[in-house]
Each structure stands twice: as structure tokens, then as C-alpha cells.
Design a protein around this motif. Structure first.
Motif, PDB file in Angstrom:
ATOM      1  N   ALA A 291      11.665  44.158  93.757  1.00 22.42           N
ATOM      2  CA  ALA A 291      12.750  44.309  94.252  1.00 22.42           C
ATOM      3  C   ALA A 291      12.742  45.603  95.426  1.00 22.42           C
ATOM      4  N   GLY A 292      11.725  46.413  94.939  1.00 27.42           N
ATOM      5  CA  GLY A 292      11.595  47.561  96.019  1.00 27.42           C
ATOM      6  C   GLY A 292      10.710  47.417  97.261  1.00 27.42           C
ATOM      7  N   ASP A 293       9.940  45.842  97.165  1.00 29.35           N
ATOM      8  CA  ASP A 293       9.073  45.564  98.295  1.00 29.35           C
ATOM      9  C   ASP A 293      10.019  44.478  99.040  1.00 29.35           C
ATOM     10  N   ILE A 294      10.975  44.084  98.823  1.00 33.05           N
ATOM     11  CA  ILE A 294      11.765  42.999  99.293  1.00 33.05           C
ATOM     12  C   ILE A 294      11.888  43.027 100.917  1.00 33.05           C
ATOM     13  N   ASP A 295      11.560  41.922 101.390  1.00 27.28           N
ATOM     14  CA  ASP A 295      11.374  41.908 102.908  1.00 27.28           C
ATOM     15  C   ASP A 295      12.812  40.954 103.448  1.00 27.28           C
ATOM     16  N   THR A 296      13.161  40.105 102.615  1.00 31.58           N
ATOM     17  CA  THR A 296      14.392  39.149 103.068  1.00 31.58           C
ATOM     18  C   THR A 296      15.409  39.193 101.919  1.00 31.58           C
ATOM     19  N   LEU A 297      16.544  39.363 102.352  1.00 23.82           N
ATOM     20  CA  LEU A 297      17.752  39.376 101.217  1.00 23.82           C
ATOM     21  C   LEU A 297      18.526  38.118 101.780  1.00 23.82           C
ATOM     22  N   LEU A 298      18.930  37.086 100.740  1.00 24.91           N
ATOM     23  CA  LEU A 298      19.863  36.064 100.641  1.00 24.91           C
ATOM     24  C   LEU A 298      21.132  36.313  99.916  1.00 24.91           C
ATOM     25  N   MET A 299      22.134  36.259 100.878  1.00 19.32           N
ATOM     26  CA  MET A 299      23.500  36.591 100.099  1.00 19.32           C
ATOM     27  C   MET A 299      24.665  35.515 100.337  1.00 19.32           C
ATOM     28  N   ASP A 300      25.483  35.135  99.329  1.00 19.43           N
ATOM     29  CA  ASP A 300      26.278  34.091  99.761  1.00 19.43           C
ATOM     30  C   ASP A 300      27.451  35.022 100.371  1.00 19.43           C
ATOM     31  N   LYS A 301      28.236  34.136 101.237  1.00 22.15           N
ATOM     32  CA  LYS A 301      29.509  35.006 102.233  1.00 22.15           C
ATOM     33  C   LYS A 301      30.604  35.169 101.065  1.00 22.15           C
ATOM     34  N   THR A 302      30.926  34.045 100.521  1.00 23.80           N
ATOM     35  CA  THR A 302      32.399  34.209  99.633  1.00 23.80           C
ATOM     36  C   THR A 302      31.932  35.186  98.517  1.00 23.80           C
ATOM     37  N   GLY A 303      32.715  36.171  98.164  1.00 26.59           N
ATOM     38  CA  GLY A 303      32.689  36.758  97.052  1.00 26.59           C
ATOM     39  C   GLY A 303      31.548  38.008  97.154  1.00 26.59           C
ATOM     40  N   THR A 304      30.860  37.803  98.122  1.00 27.38           N
ATOM     41  CA  THR A 304      29.741  38.961  98.203  1.00 27.38           C
ATOM     42  C   THR A 304      29.878  39.690  99.572  1.00 27.38           C
ATOM     43  N   ILE A 305      30.022  39.071 100.633  1.00 26.72           N
ATOM     44  CA  ILE A 305      30.125  39.725 101.739  1.00 26.72           C
ATOM     45  C   ILE A 305      31.789  39.789 102.292  1.00 26.72           C
ATOM     46  N   THR A 306      32.413  38.687 101.727  1.00 24.66           N
ATOM     47  CA  THR A 306      33.769  38.639 101.979  1.00 24.66           C
ATOM     48  C   THR A 306      34.368  38.838 100.519  1.00 24.66           C
ATOM     49  N   PHE A 307      35.696  39.011 100.607  1.00 25.19           N
ATOM     50  CA  PHE A 307      36.724  38.980  99.385  1.00 25.19           C
ATOM     51  C   PHE A 307      36.539  37.171  99.046  1.00 25.19           C
ATOM     52  N   GLY A 308      36.470  37.032  97.706  1.00 22.53           N
ATOM     53  CA  GLY A 308      36.428  35.552  97.470  1.00 22.53           C
ATOM     54  C   GLY A 308      37.708  34.772  97.785  1.00 22.53           C
ATOM     55  N   ASN A 309      38.744  35.319  97.926  1.00 23.76           N
ATOM     56  CA  ASN A 309      40.059  34.608  98.110  1.00 23.76           C
ATOM     57  C   ASN A 309      40.544  34.614  99.488  1.00 23.76           C
ATOM     58  N   ARG A 310      40.326  33.587 100.188  1.00 27.12           N
ATOM     59  CA  ARG A 310      40.828  33.539 101.522  1.00 27.12           C
ATOM     60  C   ARG A 310      42.547  33.401 101.527  1.00 27.12           C
ATOM     61  N   ARG A 311      43.177  33.957 102.339  1.00 25.69           N
ATOM     62  CA  ARG A 311      44.428  34.132 102.617  1.00 25.69           C
ATOM     63  C   ARG A 311      45.011  33.604 103.806  1.00 25.69           C
ATOM     64  N   ALA A 312      46.293  33.014 103.678  1.00 26.39           N
ATOM     65  CA  ALA A 312      46.888  32.408 104.783  1.00 26.39           C
ATOM     66  C   ALA A 312      47.500  33.521 105.400  1.00 26.39           C
ATOM     67  N   THR A 313      47.119  33.585 106.760  1.00 29.78           N
ATOM     68  CA  THR A 313      47.800  34.663 107.762  1.00 29.78           C
ATOM     69  C   THR A 313      48.776  34.228 108.758  1.00 29.78           C
ATOM     70  N   GLU A 314      48.602  33.016 108.947  1.00 31.95           N
ATOM     71  CA  GLU A 314      49.419  32.413 110.400  1.00 31.95           C
ATOM     72  C   GLU A 314      49.394  31.038 110.204  1.00 31.95           C
ATOM     73  N   PHE A 315      50.443  30.519 110.936  1.00 32.83           N
ATOM     74  CA  PHE A 315      50.728  28.798 110.923  1.00 32.83           C
ATOM     75  C   PHE A 315      50.978  28.716 112.615  1.00 32.83           C
ATOM     76  N   HIS A 316      50.096  27.833 113.086  1.00 35.33           N
ATOM     77  CA  HIS A 316      50.024  27.634 114.505  1.00 35.33           C
ATOM     78  C   HIS A 316      50.585  25.982 114.585  1.00 35.33           C
ATOM     79  N   PRO A 317      51.819  25.989 115.080  1.00 40.57           N
ATOM     80  CA  PRO A 317      52.720  24.536 115.226  1.00 40.57           C
ATOM     81  C   PRO A 317      52.046  23.929 116.421  1.00 40.57           C
TER      82      PRO A 317
END
Length: 700
Positions: A291-317
Motif C-alpha cells: 500500500a505504501g508503494d502504490i502507483d495506481t488507485l482504482l476506485m468505484d464512482k458510486t459510494g466511493t467518490i460520490t454518495f451512493g444514492n442519486r437523487r431526482a433534482t429536476e424534471f425536463h418536459p
């Protein structure tokens, strides 16, 4: 987030020195000493000088004997303190691992009681509210809230349910509600709690490749100095001065790298201990160092970089569609959608727009499918849509929401305005859900004739919010020289927007398990070390391939077995802390090695002039500290050599503070603080001790 937040120093109490002293004395066993070549030389030297002091007693001889034994004991004390902290944690873990009675479910449905220690792989146990789970396993039936505070320290209960990636439960945790059936996945003695106990006690800790390499280096230096000191005896005889074996042994102890030799084991144990403090179970010290010698770090987007729960913010008719109608249909599409996204659509429709909610009875019927008027259409990977069919007096209305291309195929076409909204939402990093409707349908009528109205009403915008502070964290990782890659199943436009907002170096959109594995192998083929997180069975191949695979404790057993670390808190972002802890471990070892070697070099030039000034008067010019005599110089060096080990025990346990910066800056800081400090400290320390030693009888 500061570096201090990323890597907090381990607690150190001077009382631990006293409480660990009996364990340090037990380490005087020759078998324990033989495991450390450097300290074994000191141990043999202490034995020989003890015999010589008995045969040829003198104040000088006995002072050397006492402080050589102190040196050996202090080396054992460093390791004992580190192990003692582990035993304290192990005691608290043992409270979790009590022998709970399990209710075993037989193949015929009968339940028999069995001690938890007698559970075997594959057995199924029934656990109800208020009961303790008797062993590690997977929930195969039911859903319940579980109190895992005894394991993770987190007071908030968590939900565990059969199927999916949140089915794993840990022995010793308590079910708070409902009833679950758990299939045992670990034999007694090999549960996660058992492995944590063995880890924190140091019982299963093996030397890492870096430690072995450093041991070889220290052994080689010890042999070199041994040959040099052995050669001094004939030189003294040739110069007309009788060689004193006690002086030569003391000189050897002062010159060999005793400081790092004494602290090396405690540094490794403390590094593992810092991981355990953060509820991360490492399967080996090799993983921590990697871990101390890591060169590349793979991370999932949902729940790691972003909050896992997406929310509805707008309706576009769509053009010609009323906003209220779009909100109403989106509301109906989400009645049976229990996902956070579905609930957020309902909340948005009811709170912001004049949508008339259905009666609670109708809503319950829609959710359960008990009312024949409602037909729930669940989301599937094939249709990529969900919704509800409403049958009113033979007239059927179909409401759907889903991916743009799926809805387009369902209704026939998308208008230019809807396509424009879909692209705009994706570019902003949101997730577009297209809403469509087919009304006036009659059952058993050909599709071309049955629908009175087929139309796309508009788009629901779901926003994926980047967690606060992630941009700063990725900037710190970049300063560490680590390349960050976001892995997501989203479309490329959404992935690109989130990657830009979060500040990651690269991203992979619409990623499959094969894509993750291919990326890891590609990075490793270039000589780079890769770390990643995962919790599902589909993550297992990539976790096994990665140099550091951090599996979530809530994940599947396949993921936990494939990774070389398990996070009991199931926080994917903790991988950033793991990397920082690994770097801190390596930096601490490097810093104390630098100090030790510089310290030995300084002692060499500090005491040799005083030792040989009587034979070679011209060397007196190099005695810059004006040490009183050869005897006082040697005693002062031996005393300093022992005390510096004790002084550095807190640093070896807490670790050198890690700052996210370039390797060149780290090396420069290391040399200035620990290299220069290792040179200066012995001169000052030996000079001060010499002022006191010369007051002893026989030293003046």
C-alpha cells in the motif's frame, strides 16, 4: 483534509513501558534473541562481558555489563510495548468472541442448540432479534438490522439481507430486529475476530520482504564492524597497549546498527496496529507495505467518490407537455420503486409540483402487487426500464421510466428536444431517465391498433453528488505520485463530468469486471503497483489480481477471500487512508534506519579518538568533545546507545508523520531531520553523559 486527518498517530503512554517490562524480560530467551541477528550479537556480548566482569571485576566492567543488558532489554521492550498494545485490543475483541449458543437449522426444518465453538462450514443457524450471531456467515434468508459496534465501533445499526453484496455477517454482532438465517462460512478459530486477535497480538505476523532485505543489510553491516573491531586488538598490541576484550565488545555494540535493529520489529507491528485501529484487517504485512508503494488507485464512482444514492433534482418536459403531467407520470412510474432514486422522484413530484398523491391504500397495493388494477413492472437488465400498468375498466395505461435508448425502443422515437436534454444532463454528470406513456390500450389487440397515445413526456434528472473533500484527497494522492482511476458503469459523458468534478486522473466508463482486470494487468505489466476496492463476487478476480485488494466486510465471501485486506467498516474511501498508513510505515522505517546509521557513524568518530589518544597522541585533536578518558568515552557511548532506543520507542509506535509531497522532498526532509539529527545527537548525548560518568569511582 489535512495529513493529520489521514494518518493519526497511535496513542502512546509511558506507563506502557513499565507494564511491558515483564514481557521484555521474557524475551531474554536465546531463541527469541536469535531471531534478530544484530541484537543477538549484543546479547552474546552481554553474556561474555558478564563472565569477564566476574573474573576481572572493576567499576568499568560492571558498568558496561549493566548497560549492555539494558540495551538488550530495551530492544525487547520496544517490541513488547507494540505487542502489548495489540494484546489490549485483543482483550476487547475477545469480549466479542464469546461462546454463543447457536440454533442450528436442520434439513428437515428442526432446530437444535449447539455451542458456537462447534459450528462447521455450511451449517445454517437461525438468529432473531436480541440474539448474538454465533459465527461468520452469509444471510441466506430474511432481512434484519444488525448492531456491529463491537466490531467496527460504529453505533449506527446496519441492514443485512439475503442475496446481493450486503449479506455477510460477523460472529459476535447482535441482531436488533426481525429474523435471519445465516449460513456459516468459517470454521471455529478462523473467523475474522480470531484472525484480528492473532494479528494484533503479533502471533501471525511474519517478516515482510522489505524487513528481510533490511535484516540482511544490518547483518552485513554487523559482520563488517565485527571484522573491524577484531582487527583493532592486534593493532593495539602492535602499538604496545594491551587489548581489553570488554572495551572491544562495548565498541562493537556501539558501532553496529543496534538502534534500528532494536526498533525494526516494533515499527512493523505498529504499522499493522494502525490499520487495526481503523478497523482494517490485513492478511499480511506484505499488503501494508505494498500500500505504501502504490502507483495506481482504482476506485468505484458510486459510494466511493460520490454518495451512493442519486437523487431526482429536476424534471425536463418535452415540447408541448405540461410539467405537472411529466411529474405525475414520473410519480406513478416510481410507486413500486423502492430504490433511493425512485423514492427521490416521488419526493420531488410531491414536494415541488402539484401532483395529487394516490390514496395510501392504492400506493400499498401498487407496491405489493395485491390489487389487480396495478401491475408492477420491475427494472431488469434486459429492458432497463421500470414502471407500472394501470388497468381502469379495461383501458390500460402503461407508465415507464428508464434509459433513453430503452424508452426510445419502447415508444418508437425521441424528439430532438428530449435528446438535447438527455445529452445536457449527461454532460453535467447527471443521470437522465426518460419518461414515456402508452394509454388507451386494450388487451388482446395487436400492438399497431391498441394504443391511443404513445409519447415521451420528458426527462428526469438524477444528480450524483461528489462527496465533500474528495477533490483535496485526490490532489494529495497526486502529490504522493499516485495515479487515480475512477471505474463506473455510467455512460462516458456522465463519467467524464464526475471525473472532472472529483479531480481524478482518468476514468473507465461502462466498465465490466473484465475491464477492471484488464486495466490492472496492463498497469502491472508496466511495473506499477495497483490498489482497488470491491465488495461483490464480480470484483473478486480484480481484487485477487491487485497488489492491494481492499474488500468490504459487508461484501460477499468471494470478495473477502480474494482481497488481502478487509475493511470492517465497509468504507471504500478508506483505501486512501490505507495508502497513507503504508507510506507512513515505510517512511518511519526509512527515517529510523537513516538515524541509526548516521548515529553509528557519529559514535565511531566520537569515541575512537578518545580510545586511542593515549597510543596515538595526534588523535587527541579529533577528540572535539574532550571526552575525559577511553573508559568514560566507552561507557558514555554504551549508555547513550541504550537510552536512544528507549527515546525512539514512541516514534516507532506513532510513526513519522507523513506529508503528501514528492519523493525528492521526502528524501531531503529525511536526510535533514534524521540524517543530520543522527549525526549531531550522539555528540551532544555522549558529551553530556561523559560529564556524569567521569564522576564515578575509577572513571576520573
Amino acid at each position: 483534509m489535512s495529513d493529520k486527518d489521514i494518518v493519526r498517530s497511535g496513542a502512546f503512554d509511558t506507563r506502557q513501558l513499565v507494564s511491558s517490562l515483564p514481557q521484555a524480560l521474557r524475551k531474554l530467551n536465546p531463541r527469541d534473541q536469535a531471531r534478530n541477528p544484530v541484537m543477538f550479537v549484543v546479547y552474546l556480548g552481554a553474556l561474555i562481558t558478564t563472565v569477564l566482569a566476574i573474573i576481572y571485576p572493576s567499576v568499568f566492567a560492571w558498568v558496561i555489563v549493566v548497560w549492555l543488558w539494558f540495551t538488550v532489554i530495551f530492544a525487547g521492550l520496544a517490541e513488547a510495548v507494540a505487542e502489548g498494545r495489540g494484546r489490549a485490543q485483543a482483550d476487547s475483541l475477545r469480549k466479542v468472541k464469546r461462546d454463543t449458543v447457536a440454533r442450528v437449522l436442520g434439513d428437515d426444518g428442526a432446530i437444535t442448540e449447539l455451542p458456537g465453538s462447534e459450528l462447521r462450514l455450511g451449517m445454517r443457524i437461525v438468529v432473531e432479534a436480541g440474539e448474538t450471531i454465533a459465527g461468520d456467515g452469509d444471510v441466506v434468508e430474511g432481512i434484519a438490522t444488525v448492531d456491529e459496534s463491537a466490531i467496527t465501533g460504529e453505533s449506527a445499526p446496519v441492514v443485512r439481507e439475503s442475496g446481493g453484496d450486503r449479506s455477510a455477517v460477523t460472529g459476535g454482532t447482535v441482531v436488533l430486529s426481525d429474523r435471519i438465517v445465516v449460513q456459516i462460512t468459517a470454521e471455529p478459530g478462523s473467523t475474522f475476530v480470531d484472525r484480528m486477535i492473532a494479528l494484533v497480538e503479533g502471533a501471525s505476523r511474519k517478516k515482510t520482504p522489505n524487513e528481510i532485505a533490511l535484516d540482511i543489510l544490518l547483518t552485513a553491516l554487523t559482520i563488517i564492524f565485527l571484522l573491524a573491531v577484531v582487527a583493532i586488538g592486534p593493532m593495539q598490541s602492535y602499538a604496545g597497549e594491551a587489548a581489553d576484550p570488554i572495551k572491544l565488545i562495548a565498541l562493537l555494540v556501539c558501532l553496529i546498527p543496534t538502534t534500528i535493529g532494536a526498533l525494526l520489529s516494533s515499527i512493523g507491528i505498529a504499522g499493522m496496529d494502525r490499520l487495526v485501529q481503523r478497523n482494517v484487517l490485513a492478511m499480511s504485512g506484505r499488503a501494508v507495505e505494498a500500500a505504501g508503494d502504490i502507483d495506481t488507485l482504482l476506485m468505484d464512482k458510486t459510494g466511493t467518490i460520490t454518495f451512493g444514492n442519486r437523487r431526482a433534482t429536476e424534471f425536463h418536459p418535452a415540447d408541448g407537455v405540461e410539467l405537472v403531467e411529466l411529474a405525475d407520470v414520473a410519480y406513478r412510474c416510481s410507486l413500486a420503486d423502492d430504490t433511493p432514486e425512485g423514492r427521490s422522484i416521488i419526493d420531488l413530484a410531491l414536494s415541488r409540483y402539484e401532483v395529487t398523491p394516490l390514496d395510501e391504500v392504492d400506493v400499498a397495493a401498487a407496491r405489493s402487487g395485491a390489487d389487480p388494477r396495478f401491475t408492477v413492472v420491475p427494472f431488469t437488465a434486459q429492458t432497463r426500464m421500470s414502471g407500472v400498468d394501470l388497468d381502469k375498466n379495461g383501458q390500460v395505461s402503461e407508465y415507464r421510466k428508464g434509459a433513453a435508448d430503452a424508452v426510445e425502443k419502447w415508444v418508437g422515437t425521441l424528439t430532438a428536444q428530449v435528446r438535447k436534454d438527455v445529452d445536457a444532463i449527461s454532460t453535467r454528470g447527471g443521470t437522465p431517465l426518460v419518461v414515456g406513456i402508452r394509454t388507451g390500450l386494450r388487451r388482446h389487440v395487436r400492438r399497431a391498433e391498441r394504443a391511443e397515445r404513445v409519447e415521451v413526456l420528458g426527462v428526469v434528472e438524477l444528480s450524483d453528488v461528489v462527496k465533500p473533500g474528495m477533490t483535496d484527497r485526490f490532489a494529495q494522492l497526486r502529490a504522493m505520485g499516485i495515479r487515480t482511476v475512477m471505474v463506473t458503469g455510467d455512460n462516458p459523458l456522465t463519467a467524464k463530468a464526475i471525473a472532472a468534478e472529483a479531480g481524478v486522473d482518468d476514468f473507465i466508463a461502462q466498465a465490466t469486471p473484465e475491464d477492471k482486470l484488464e486495466l490492472i494487468r496492463k498497469e502491472q505489466s508496466g511495473g506499477r503497483l495497483v490498489a482497488m476496492t470491491g465488495d461483490g463476487t464480480n470484483d473478486a478476480p480484480a481484487l485477487a489480481q491487485a497488489d492491494v485488494g481492499l474488500a468490504m466486510n459487508t461484501g460477499t465471501m468471494a470478495a473477502k477471500e480474494a482481497g488481502n485486506m478487509v475493511d470492517l467498516d465497509s468504507d471504500p474511501t478508506k483505501l486512501i487512508e490505507v495508502v497513507a498508513i503504508g507510506k507512513q510505515l515505510l517512511i518511519t522505517r526509512g527515517a529510523l534506519t537513516t538515524f541509526s546509521l548516521a548515529n553509528d557513524l557519529a559514535k565511531y568518530f566520537a569515541i575512537l579518538p578518545a580510545m586511542f589518544s593515549a597510543v596515538y597522541p595526534q588523535l587527541d585533536a579529533l577528540n572535539i568533545m574532550r571526552l575525559h578518558s577511553a573508559e568514560s568515552a566507552i561507557v558514555s557511548a554504551v549508555v547513550f546507545n541504550a537510552l536512544i532506543i528507549v527515546a525512539l520507542i514512541p516514534l516507532s509506535l506513532k510513526g513519522v508523520r507523513y506529508r503528501a509531497t514528492s519523493a525528492a522532498n521526502l528524501l531531503r526532509r529525511n536526510l535533514l531531520i534524521y540524517g543530520l539529527g543522527g549525526v549531531v545527537t550522539p555528540f551532544i548525548g555522549i558529551w553530556l553523559i561523559d560529564l556524569l560518568v567521569r564522576l564515578l569511582p575509577g572513571m576520573g
